[in-house]
Design a protein around this motif. Structure first.
Motif, short mmCIF file in Angstrom:
data_model
loop_
_atom_site.label_atom_id
_atom_site.label_comp_id
_atom_site.label_asym_id
_atom_site.label_seq_id
_atom_site.Cartn_x
_atom_site.Cartn_y
_atom_site.Cartn_z
N ILE A 241 -9.92 -2.60 3.22
CA ILE A 241 -8.70 -3.06 3.52
C ILE A 241 -7.61 -2.66 2.79
O ILE A 241 -7.68 -3.37 1.42
CB ILE A 241 -8.42 -4.55 4.16
CG1 ILE A 241 -9.72 -4.80 4.98
CG2 ILE A 241 -7.29 -4.87 4.56
CD1 ILE A 241 -9.91 -6.57 5.35
N VAL A 242 -6.62 -1.78 3.01
CA VAL A 242 -5.62 -1.52 2.09
C VAL A 242 -4.39 -2.20 2.29
O VAL A 242 -3.86 -1.87 3.53
CB VAL A 242 -5.40 0.22 1.85
CG1 VAL A 242 -4.36 0.49 1.19
CG2 VAL A 242 -6.70 0.76 1.99
N HIS A 243 -3.60 -2.96 1.36
CA HIS A 243 -2.58 -3.49 1.48
C HIS A 243 -1.52 -2.64 0.97
O HIS A 243 -1.56 -2.33 -0.16
CB HIS A 243 -2.51 -5.05 0.98
CG HIS A 243 -3.62 -6.05 1.49
ND1 HIS A 243 -3.55 -7.00 2.29
CD2 HIS A 243 -5.03 -5.66 1.61
CE1 HIS A 243 -4.68 -7.63 2.49
NE2 HIS A 243 -5.60 -6.77 2.03
N TYR A 244 -0.33 -2.51 1.38
CA TYR A 244 0.60 -1.87 1.19
C TYR A 244 2.10 -2.03 1.48
O TYR A 244 2.27 -2.87 2.61
CB TYR A 244 0.38 -0.25 1.34
CG TYR A 244 0.37 0.11 2.94
CD1 TYR A 244 1.64 0.50 3.71
CD2 TYR A 244 -0.66 -0.28 3.98
CE1 TYR A 244 1.59 0.71 4.93
CE2 TYR A 244 -0.61 -0.01 5.08
CZ TYR A 244 0.62 0.60 5.71
OH TYR A 244 0.89 0.87 7.04
N PHE A 245 3.05 -1.36 0.98
CA PHE A 245 4.53 -1.66 1.41
C PHE A 245 5.19 -0.24 1.80
O PHE A 245 4.53 0.65 1.05
CB PHE A 245 5.30 -2.27 0.31
CG PHE A 245 5.07 -3.80 0.25
CD1 PHE A 245 5.55 -4.71 1.22
CD2 PHE A 245 4.60 -4.38 -0.69
CE1 PHE A 245 5.34 -5.89 1.24
CE2 PHE A 245 4.35 -5.60 -1.23
CZ PHE A 245 4.78 -6.49 0.16
N ARG A 246 5.72 -0.11 2.66
CA ARG A 246 6.49 1.22 3.12
C ARG A 246 7.58 1.44 2.05
O ARG A 246 8.44 0.22 2.02
CB ARG A 246 6.92 1.03 4.48
CG ARG A 246 5.58 1.07 5.47
CD ARG A 246 6.14 0.93 6.95
NE ARG A 246 4.99 0.88 7.60
CZ ARG A 246 4.97 0.26 8.97
NH1 ARG A 246 6.08 -0.53 9.30
NH2 ARG A 246 3.81 0.09 9.79
N ARG A 247 7.83 2.37 1.86
CA ARG A 247 8.99 2.47 0.82
C ARG A 247 9.67 4.06 1.34
O ARG A 247 9.10 4.71 1.86
CB ARG A 247 8.48 3.04 -0.69
CG ARG A 247 7.59 1.55 -1.15
CD ARG A 247 8.69 0.47 -1.24
NE ARG A 247 7.95 -0.35 -2.15
CZ ARG A 247 8.22 -1.80 -1.73
NH1 ARG A 247 9.08 -2.13 -1.01
NH2 ARG A 247 7.66 -2.87 -2.32
N SER A 248 11.13 3.84 1.07
CA SER A 248 11.81 5.12 1.64
C SER A 248 11.94 6.09 0.54
O SER A 248 12.70 7.02 0.58
CB SER A 248 13.33 4.34 1.71
OG SER A 248 13.79 3.76 0.56
#
Length: 263
Positions: A241-248
């Motif tokens: 399970i990969v936890h991540y944030f979206r970045r611009s």
């Protein structure tokens, strides 16, 4: 981001240009692993036929975007794939937990309950989905990201309403999640000239085509990116399970992650 309305950076930040991974959980579910291993063993007895199959030859000539790992079994077409998911639209069911945990019931949303209710088998797509009832996988993380809902409002993914949450709301609530799964593709039917009758209906498309899985090739006006589908409830194993944030912006390598947490 491959579709303007989905998988966007929160706060109307537009399509994600980078993904900042903040945590990785290792899934340890012996019952699911045994099922997957047994399925692999069955395919192994058909290794020669799999290697001589036209789909295998095609994928060697036109390989997947996901790099091959040396510990996977090429004899049965084993590879890593991404699968995007999250909580149900009303937030009442955690579909990630349902996929990786034994005994969880599937969500009613875009799924149908199969004969078993554990693991990835509990979230088959509907028989009316493009390639029929199966587990849909991607070899590109940004494609899977389109199916990952906002952790705050649970919207902003395919088949859901747009997300209107701010970056601060998402940062406070917690990261997005997607699965990195193993899957044994076996004999792959490569679909280049899509025909609905091959897939949609109350039947197993793989059996109808005499294969183990289907790969929808990216075709102008049909599919923007490849779609991989397995139809056996033991053909995939959700390993991470990969936890991540979206970045611009493009995210640079931040160095090694801390020790992974076992799920």
């Amino acid at each position: 981001g491959h579709a303007a309305a989905f998988g966007q950076v929160p706060g109307y930040g537009g399509p994600a240009k980078g993904y900042e991974v903040v945590r990785v959980e290792v899934v340890v579910q012996p019952s699911l692993w045994r099922r997957y291993s047994c399925y692999m063993g069955k395919l192994k007895t058909e290794a020669k036929a799999i290697q001589n199959h036209e789909g295998t030859k095609y994928l060697k000539k036109c390989p997947m975007a996901m790099p091959q790992s040396t510990w996977l079994d090429p004899d049965v077409g084993e590879a890593y794939f991404w699968h995007g998911s999250g909580k149900s639209a009303d937030g009442s069911v955690d579909l990630i937990d349902a996929i990786v945990s034994v005994g969880h019931e599937p969500s009613e949303e875009n799924s149908e309950e199969m004969a078993v209710s554990d693991g990835a088998s509990s979230r088959f797509a509907k028989v009316t989905s493009m390639f029929g009832a199966g587990v849909y996988l991607a070899d590109i993380a940004s494609k899977a990201n389109l199916y990952v809902p906002c952790p705050v409002c649970h919207q902003g993914a395919y088949f859901r309403d747009p997300c209107h949450c701010s970056m601060a709301d998402v940062e406070k609530k917690g990261p997005y999640r997607m699965l990195l799964c193993r899957a044994a593709m076996g004999r792959v039917y490569v679909e280049k000239k899509y025909k609905e009758a091959r897939y949609k209906g109350d039947f197993n498309p793989a059996k109808k085509l005499g294969v183990d899985s289907v790969m929808g090739e990216a075709t102008k006006g049909q599919l923007a990116f490849r779609e991989y589908v397995v139809y056996n409830d033991s053909a995939s194993y959700p390993e991470f399970i990969v936890h991540y944030f979206r970045r611009s912006h493009v995210v640079k390598n931040g160095g090694p992650l801390k020790k992974a947490k076992l799920f």
